[in-house]
Design a protein around this motif. Structure first.
Motif, PDB file in Angstrom:
ATOM      1  N   PHE A 150      -4.250  13.825   2.375  1.00 47.48           N
ATOM      2  CA  PHE A 150      -5.648  13.424   2.572  1.00 47.48           C
ATOM      3  C   PHE A 150      -6.392  14.469   3.396  1.00 47.48           C
ATOM      4  O   PHE A 150      -7.506  14.867   3.078  1.00 47.48           O
ATOM      5  CB  PHE A 150      -5.716  12.078   3.298  1.00 47.48           C
ATOM      6  N   GLY A 187      -9.514  16.508   2.004  1.00 46.07           N
ATOM      7  CA  GLY A 187     -10.829  16.292   2.623  1.00 46.07           C
ATOM      8  C   GLY A 187     -11.363  17.599   3.171  1.00 46.07           C
ATOM      9  O   GLY A 187     -12.524  17.956   2.948  1.00 46.07           O
ATOM     10  N   PHE A 188     -10.510  18.342   3.819  1.00 45.60           N
ATOM     11  CA  PHE A 188     -10.932  19.584   4.440  1.00 45.60           C
ATOM     12  C   PHE A 188     -11.363  20.602   3.368  1.00 45.60           C
ATOM     13  O   PHE A 188     -12.439  21.205   3.461  1.00 45.60           O
ATOM     14  CB  PHE A 188      -9.781  20.152   5.278  1.00 45.60           C
ATOM     15  N   GLU A 235     -12.354  20.135   0.316  1.00 41.25           N
ATOM     16  CA  GLU A 235     -13.579  19.793  -0.402  1.00 41.25           C
ATOM     17  C   GLU A 235     -14.786  19.887   0.521  1.00 41.25           C
ATOM     18  O   GLU A 235     -15.898  20.166   0.085  1.00 41.25           O
ATOM     19  CB  GLU A 235     -13.457  18.406  -1.013  1.00 41.25           C
ATOM     20  N   MET A 236     -14.563  19.648   1.813  1.00 36.10           N
ATOM     21  CA  MET A 236     -15.671  19.748   2.748  1.00 36.10           C
ATOM     22  C   MET A 236     -16.122  21.203   2.858  1.00 36.10           C
ATOM     23  O   MET A 236     -17.308  21.501   2.842  1.00 36.10           O
ATOM     24  CB  MET A 236     -15.245  19.239   4.118  1.00 36.10           C
ATOM     25  N   SER A 274     -16.921  19.870  -3.879  1.00 35.96           N
ATOM     26  CA  SER A 274     -16.005  19.101  -4.711  1.00 35.96           C
ATOM     27  C   SER A 274     -16.297  19.230  -6.207  1.00 35.96           C
ATOM     28  O   SER A 274     -15.695  18.530  -7.004  1.00 35.96           O
ATOM     29  CB  SER A 274     -16.039  17.634  -4.282  1.00 35.96           C
TER      30      SER A 274
END
Lengths: 314, 673, 288, 358
Positions: free
Chosen positions: A124, A128-129, A131-132, A136
């Motif tokens: 996760f 998350g990192f 795509e941040m 995305s």
């Protein structure tokens, strides 16, 4: 009557098809082999980490995605391909350090399942990192691999696939050299057998972990390039990890050759099944066929293809 | 404090304490077997006894207990027990042993409980003196001890054991399993249904109920003969004063052979109908105490002291915040706790703080100790340190001192609710007359006064006057509120060569109130000055040493450490300065001391089984040490014999340091003030 | 150190030997004539490694039978064969008159064979009581639905077995650790709990694999006493492997000696002690 | 500190073996239950019930099921989503085929079907252990979802491919479908979860639970004391799947109202596994705590920025949320690998020993 025709559909017709159109069959097999190599690449990352640290690294898929994202992201910023590649390798190494420093170090001596869960958390986190930082949306990855098709003996081949197969082979060779001829490589093998022994060799566990995670990151990068160049860099890349799992049970968690052979078996098996039997049940059986194949296989050989027979002791 | 000792100057009209008449005998239920039948009838379904066994508290109602006792009695009579026969009862606190007492009483026999930890040789005297015919014992351990001395006692006919474990292959025909005795008894009872009732009916108040051997700090034990009337009246008088009811709970964990246990765990239970519970094993007493939560609890001061020491040690390891909280609320408790317990006026703020303290400290503390339901908590046997006493009272435990003896069926004085003074033992129990004789000896007369010493008329005559007054052998005095204060054993009170008063017990107790000091023996009679031999408390000093980084591997090593000497010296000097304030005792300050290399031990005969110092024995055994104390050397050599835990004997020798202690003269004292 | 102080002396008392000090107990003659288990011609190998070759001996009902031998002599393998964990390539095992072929360990358990392990094999996450209760599982019958309700028969059954387990706890004197998770217990106590678990199954044949390994003298004495008591009180037949010769010779009625997977001696302790082959095996060139 | 256990002694084994041997625990549980049944439906708003409490209950149910398998029997499974899907689709088939069938009965029957399916997928546990088995259980996840996707019979051949909860009544009150109020659905879910939590507790403290734990702790020793490992493991698979099946049915019928196979994706399997591990392996209480943590964390992460007045783009917020979720899990595993239940146990032990540290 219906039953007979059912038997025919399942047990006769597909084989008749195979024999009747050998070239098509060969193409299917080759396509399977090529997919299989891709699976192997991902599975290889798992095996490396599991072998050296006993951690079932569920985040390998996310690492593939993250590596590819980083590469594409750097290239989008205008960085030349080679520099971007080096940059991606560097980022994966930093990631390896961070994982050791902030996660593994604190989980020494915990149950396997705890470490496993932690790598899911890591999945996760990395996703998350990544795509941040890189966004995305789907990104095309083009590092200049040719993708012209050509024909050999009536069989249609694609340069890209050959290139992928070639790099897979090279990677395996490099790893083999690394494991057999470098001090750290030998230490890694020792660690797989016995943590105490590895300590005795004089290489700290920390170094070993960082190295092996870096190498796994590198392998992930290669896998990411291949998959990314083929189908674009996107979130679904991390799901490839799930496809690598049956490869692992088939080949054994600790066997590098197992990962490769297992990948090929799964790749070929699933393509054949999809093409010849898939239509019977509505298709899309690729998702689970590999698992079923691995499962059935396991029932007869629980230790996997290359695992050693386990003698239970009391 | 000193009038009593003032060579009889005070008064020939010996100070006498207020007398409150007690209960009288209920003729219908004048023996314990009769009381048992009454209880079975009026509260048959209430729990009478419990025992933690097989993981739960196995319970018996009064009706069930009555049936068990009936069966045991019948079984014993089948085996040949007759009226007047003595039956030794040996073992831990187990229901069947308590029932055996009742069963023997039913048949008019004489139960003689004995200390279960006595070695075979120690048992010899009692077995012989009491003329024991039957022995009812707990287990293989006791059977083995009896077998060791079997040949010496032709009058000992048979042994009944409660637990058959390990006894399967014992072939002696005089060994009987309690289960078989019970079965035989039930069979006999069904064939002779009136036998038991007839036997019980034959008993009268004046019959001997029990015979208890006092360990005695000197000489051979004496068999104190107590009648049903003695015990019944004493038990009911105290129970009435304290308001004991059938709803109370108590834990029986002290030796059966000790008069206190007989009164608290047997007699008072039969009289009032409360339930008595036995712990699972001696290792689990604290856990069992915590589970059970008795409302009526007795323990001698050393036990309370150990509990407090553990509390303090455990608190040392708590987080800083908890320690702060603990010490703050303990301060509140010292200020307000005892007053609240005594229903004296206390300010609103203190009341509120005390309530908070109850939530955060006292309540949980009492709960973890298993004392949160305690309504009446006695301590006796020896003096209790004022700090210790105040600690328990301040957290809301109604701890009271009592003064008693086997010869009195326990109760002589009890501290009445609301009139608790740490340094007195209270006012006479109902039915007890008390006076201090000219020589300072405390004397009493009560319904509980023993009948006689068994087969020892001289001793009986020495102790009991023809008109029923009993010499306690203790020196004491009665203060203006009618409270008794005990100073020492009369015979131990001596004089230094210059005539100064020397009360060794008084000095010893004062020193023992320091948590680092476990045992003290003071010397000084007919000497120029006072000296002490000290046993340190291994747990407390050990902890202190660990915190100070002092290493040690054994008691002997720890006791020889100079730092430990410093610690104890400081404490002795502190006591000296306190002693200096007391006119008559200022002269008996300690001049020299040493730390003994071994702990005084009942197995070596240095302590009694109730852990009292055998002064003369110690003086004799350590005569070289004492000589050195009165010499000038700063060390002395000693070799002593010891008994190890496994029963083997050995010797240890040591070179003991002797220290001089600073004393305080009256002048300094004045200057200091 | 607190209240227990008063009563600690009880525990400290020398526990006089039952037969000691001239107590007039005559040790009864121990005679065993009913064969409970017969091993004949058993051979076992793993790949090329021979663990047992052509071993034959018997265990009689009610006796304490020791299996001794140097390290690697095949003692543990022998126990594993007896309780069905290993299947010998040759030979037969006759238990209670039935010749046994292949048998899974849980069948052996159902037939009344219980055992303890050289390296304690307790269920570390469970309490002492629960571990002992697992020994009763074989005797528990109530089905899923009753279990789900924990009511009526299931609860009654649970209580009956709890009572039995409590008797074992009492027997082994482990009351104080009843509800302690066994993983936290010291080694000696774990061994005792493991014995308790085996006893809970009310075995006819109890196999003990080095019950005293790694214990101090006091613990060994305790364990020996328990083994004798088990044999005495419950009449359980016991086969044990033990290294401490003095204990083996004291405890056992008969001893079988293995060396390199072969039987080299069999007989009473005295006979075995005098056997030259045994002396050779123990004093000769050690192998591990 | 709050515990006052002195005097709570047990005079029978029944009392000693009760689920809550300490009186204070009993009072607390009774109060909590009374609050949950009698007060919550009156004071909780729609959002609270629909977004927090109902999913919490449903996932608790699933987590209990998985905990029986993973925490008690020691068999790692990643196929929870698949078994939940079986429960959901079977309930759908049953209640559309037999509209008069009580919906709770339909849940239970669907649970039984799920149990059967679980039994089949438990067969590999005969031969394989640990991660191998975990990966093998993924087969059920993928195969079952594929099955429900491809075979139109399962969703009654409707064009959308979704299953929708039809309105069903119990005691004259609508409990499923669009017209069922959140309060009613909450109460029904709560009742089911309470009953099955008690049943689970009963199972694990009896014969079956001890067999599971024995197999978990040391399967060889378990077999040698007479436990049949295979049967024991299969039973764990079946019972676990039953719970998951009922949870899946509740998910569609008491919470979402309609769903596709997507609702039971591999992510749900992981989520439930997270709940079990964070809550505490081998603890029924832990299953609730874990479910609360995993259900509550995203809600907290979503809402927290608003409390501080910080606004950020939706997708950034989403990414940060995923990251935080991952980091919190790692953090939590480092701090207390044995889960919230252990944390509670430690706290409770501290409270019992208060003011002493040990």
């Amino acid at each position: 009557m219906e039953f007979i025709s059912f038997l025919n559909l399942v047990f006769v017709a597909p084989f008749v098809d195979m024999v009747s159109f050998p070239i098509f069959f060969a193409e299917v097999v080759i396509a399977g082999v090529l997919t299989g190599i891709m699976y192997s690449l991902v599975a290889l990352g798992f095996v490396l980490i599991f072998k050296a640290s006993g951690v079932f690294n569920f985040a390998q898929g996310a690492m593939v995605l993250f590596a590819a994202l980083t590469l594409v992201g750097l290239m989008e910023l205008g960085v030349p391909v080679l520099a971007a590649l080096l940059g991606a390798v560097a980022v994966m190494t930093v990631l390896a350090f961070a994982v050791e420093r902030f996660m593994l170090r604190h989980l020494i001596n915990q149950d396997d399942i705890i470490l496993f869960m932690a790598t899911i958390g890591l999945t996760f986190l990395i996703q998350g990192f990544g795509e941040m930082v890189w966004g995305s949306n789907v990104k095309a990855l083009d590092i200049g691999i040719p993708s012209e098709s050509f024909e050999v003996g009536g069989i249609l081949l694609n340069e890209f696939d050959l290139f992928a197969a070639g790099s897979g082979a090279v990677l395996v060779a490099v790893l083999a050299v690394f494991f057999h001829y470098t001090r750290i490589g030998r230490a890694l093998r020792a660690v797989a057998d016995d943590h105490q022994a590895a300590m005795a060799v004089g290489i700290p566990l920390k170094t070993i972990w960082v190295t092996v995670w870096s190498v796994a990151g590198f392998v992930g990068l290669v896998a990411g390039i291949m998959w990314g160049a083929k189908s674009g860099v996107q979130f679904s890349l991390s799901l490839i990890a799930l496809k690598a799992l049956p490869v692992l049970i088939l080949g054994g968690f600790t066997s590098v050759p197992g990962a490769i052979v297992g990948g090929l078996i799964i790749g070929v098996g699933e393509k054949i099944a999809e093409i010849y039997w898939g239509p019977l049940v509505g298709g899309a059986i690729e998702n689970w066929f590999a698992y079923m194949l691995a499962l059935v296989f396991l029932l007869f050989r629980p230790q996997g293809l290359f695992g050693e027979r386990i003698i239970e002791r009391v | 404090m000193n009038e009593g000792q003032g060579a009889g100057v005070a008064a020939t009209a010996a100070t006498s304490a207020p007398f409150r008449p007690g209960a009288s005998v209920d003729l219908e239920f004048d023996t314990f077997p009769k009381l048992l039948k009454r209880n079975a009838a009026v509260r048959g379904t209430r729990s009478a006894m419990r025992e933690k066994d097989y993981g739960i508290w196995q319970s018996w109602t009064w009706a069930e207990v009555a049936a068990e006792v009936r069966a045991i009695a019948c079984g014993l009579s089948v085996l040949g027990l007759r009226r007047g026969d003595a039956v030794a009862i040996i073992g831990d606190n187990r229901p069947r042993l308590y029932w055996t007492i009742a069963a023997v009483q039913s048949l008019g026999g004489i139960p003689v409980p004995m200390y279960q930890d006595a070695v075979a040789d120690e048992m010899k005297f009692v077995l012989d003196h009491a003329g024991v015919r039957f022995a009812v014992v707990e287990n293989q351990e006791q059977v083995d001890k009896l077998l060791q001395v079997w040949e010496d006692f032709p009058q000992l006919e048979l042994v009944v054991y409660d637990q058959p474990r390990g006894l399967r292959h014992y072939r002696q025909d005089f060994l009987h399993d309690m289960a078989n005795v019970l079965a035989a008894g039930q069979k006999f009872d069904s064939e002779n249904p009136s036998f038991y009732d007839d036997e019980v009916a034959m008993g009268v108040a004046g019959d001997t109920a029990i015979m208890l051997y006092t360990s005695g700090t000197t000489g051979q034990p004496k068999g104190v003969v107590l009648t049903h009337e003695n015990i019944y009246l004493t038990a009911i008088n105290a129970a009435q004063q304290e308001g004991l009811t059938e709803r109370d709970e108590s834990l029986a964990y002290l030796p059966l052979a000790w008069v206190g246990d007989h009164i608290f765990s047997y007699a008072q239970s039969y009289v009032t109908g409360f339930c008595v519970s036995c712990p699972e094993s001696s290792d689990t007493v604290l856990t069992d105490l915590r589970e059970l939560g008795p409302s009526y609890f007795f323990a001698p001061p050393p036990i309370f002291e150990n509990i407090l020491t553990t509390v303090m040690i455990r608190m040392e390891d708590a987080s800083a915040l908890k320690r702060k909280m603990f010490s703050y609320f303990m301060g509140v408790a010292r200020r307000a706790g005892a007053n609240i317990l005594d229903r004296e006026p206390v300010g609103v703020v203190d009341r509120l703080l005390y309530w908070l303290g109850g939530v955060f400290v006292y309540g949980p503390l009492k709960n973890t100790l298993g004392l949160s339901r305690v309504r009446i908590c006695y301590t006796a046997g020896e003096a209790i340190g004022p700090d210790l006493f105040v600690f328990y009272r301040s957290i809301g435990i109604n701890m009271k001192q009592l003064y008693g003896s086997t010869e009195a069926s326990v109760f002589i004085t009890i501290q009445p609710d609301g009139e608790i003074k740490p340094d007195t033992v209270g006012t006479p129990a109902p039915g007890v007359e008390l006076k201090v004789a000219d020589d300072g000896e405390v004397m009493f007369r009560s319904p509980g006064v023993f009948k006689e010493y068994f087969k020892n008329p001289e001793a009986t005559a020495e102790t009991k006057t023809p008109d029923g007054w009993v010499h306690t052998g203790d020196a004491g005095l009665i203060d203006e509120d009618g409270h008794l204060k005990i100073i020492d054993r009369l015979k131990d009170v001596g004089r230094l060569v210059d005539g100064t008063l020397f009360a060794p017990k008084y000095i010893e107790n004062k020193l023992k109130f320091f948590s680092h000091i476990k045992e003290v023996v003071a010397f000084g009679n007919q000497q120029k000055f006072c000296t002490v031999i000290v046993n340190i408390d291994l747990e407390a000093v050990g902890n202190w040493a660990e915190r100070g980084g002092i290493t040690y591997s054994s008691y002997q090593e720890l006791a020889a450490r100079p730092q430990v000497y410093d610690l104890i010296q400081e404490e002795i000097e502190q006591m000296n300065s306190e002693l200096a304030k007391e006119q008559n005792l200022a002269g008996s300050q300690i001049h020299r001391f040493l730390l003994l290399h071994k702990e005084l031990d009942p197995d070596d005969g240095e302590l009694t089984r109730t852990r009292k110092v055998r002064r003369n024995f110690v003086a004799e055994k350590y005569s070289t040490v004492i000589e050195a104390l009165y010499g000038t050397a700063d060390h002395c050599q000693i070799t002593t014999e010891v008994t190890f835990e496994d029963g083997r004997k050995g010797t240890i020798s040591a070179d003991l340091a002797i220290r001089d202690v600073r004393t305080v003269t009256a002048g300094e004292q004045l200057a200091a003030e | 150190m607190t209240v227990t102080e008063v009563s600690a002396e009880t525990a400290a008392q020398p526990n006089a030997e039952p037969e000691g000090d001239g107590a007039p107990t005559a040790a009864p003659e121990r005679v065993f004539d009913e064969v409970l288990l017969e091993i004949s011609g058993v051979s076992l190998s793993f790949g090329g490694v021979v663990a047992l070759s052509d071993v034959s001996f018997d265990i009689c009902k009610g006796e304490i039978r020791a299996i001794i031998g140097p390290n690697g002599a095949g003692k543990s393998s022998m126990l594993n064969v007896i309780n069905g964990f290993y299947h010998p390539q040759q030979g037969t095992i006759t238990y209670k008159g039935n010749v046994r072929k292949k048998m899974r360990p849980h069948r052996a358990a159902a037939e009344g064979i219980a055992r303890t392990f050289q390296n304690i094999a307790l269920f570390r996450g469970m309490s002492t009581l629960d571990n002992i209760m697992t020994g009763r599982l074989l005797k528990m019958r109530r089905g899923l639905l009753w279990q789900a309700l924990y009511w009526g028969p299931a609860r009654d059954e649970e209580i009956v077995h709890r009572e039995f387990a409590e008797h074992i706890i009492d027997f082994l004197e482990i009351e104080a650790i009843r509800k302690t998770v066994v993983g936290q217990l010291p080694y000696g106590l774990q061994k005792r709990v493991e014995l308790g678990r085996a006893l809970a199954a009310e075995p006819e044949l109890l196999l003990l694999d080095e019950p005293m390994a790694g214990m101090n003298v006091e613990e060994k004495e305790d364990m020996s006493r328990f083994i004798i008591d088990v044999n005495d009180e419950f009449g359980t037949t016991i086969a044990l492997i033990e290294h401490d010769m003095s204990i083996v010779m004291d405890l056992s009625d008969r001893v079988v000696v293995l060396d390199y997977g072969r039987k080299i001696a069999d007989g009473t302790p005295d006979q075995v002690r005098a056997n030259p082959a045994v002396i050779e095996a123990y004093l000769g060139v050690g192998h591990g | 500190m709050l515990y006052r256990e002195t005097g709570q002694f047990k005079i029978s084994y029944a009392a000693d073996q009760s689920v809550f041997p300490i009186a204070q625990d009993r009072w607390f549980i009774a109060a909590a239950l009374a609050f949950a049944f009698l007060v919550v439906p009156w004071i909780a708003n729609e959002y609270m019930l629909q977004a927090v409490l109902i999913p919490l209950l449903i996932f608790s149910m699933a987590a209990i099921g998985l905990n029986l398998l993973v925490g008690y029997a020691g068999q790692l499974s990643l196929g929870t989503g698949g078994f939940m899907a079986v429960g959901a689709y079977m309930t759908y088939k049953l209640t559309t085929a037999f509209p008069d069938l009580n919906i709770i009965v339909a849940f239970l029957l669907a649970g039984l079907v799920a149990a059967g399916v679980g039994l089949v997928f438990g067969i590999p546990s005969l031969r394989i252990k640990g991660f191998y088995l975990a990966v093998a259980t993924l087969a059920s996840q993928f195969f079952l979802l594929w099955l429900f996707n491809k075979v139109a019979w399962f969703y009654n051949y409707n064009s959308s491919g979704t299953i929708t909860a039809p309105p069903r009544e119990m005691f004259g009150v609508v409990v499923t479908g669009p017209t069922a109020t959140a309060e009613v659905r909450y109460t029904v879910a709560l009742s089911i979860v309470v009953v099955f939590a008690i049943i689970a507790k009963n199972l694990v403290r009896g014969r079956i639970g001890r067999s599971w734990m024995a197999v978990r702790d040391m399967d060889i020793a378990a077999e040698i004391i007479g436990i049949r490992p295979f049967q024991t493991k299969l039973m764990a698979f079946a019972i676990s799947s039953f719970y998951c099946g009922v949870a899946g049915a509740m998910l569609v019928f008491l919470w979402l109202g309609s769903a596709e196979t997507e609702a039971f994706s591999i992510n749900e399997s992981f989520n439930v596994l997270f709940m079990v591990i964070i809550g505490g392996l081998g603890s029924i209480l832990g299953s609730f705590l874990g479910a609360a943590f995993i259900v509550g964390l995203p809600i907290f992460l979503t809402n927290a920025p608003q409390w501080f007045g910080a606004a950020m783009p939706i997708d950034l917020q989403k990414h940060i949320e995923i990251m935080l979720f991952g980091s919190m899990i790692i953090f939590f595993l480092i701090v207390e690998p044995h889960g919230l239940a252990r944390l509670w146990q430690i706290t409770k032990q501290k409270l019992r020993l208060w003011p002493f540290p040990y």
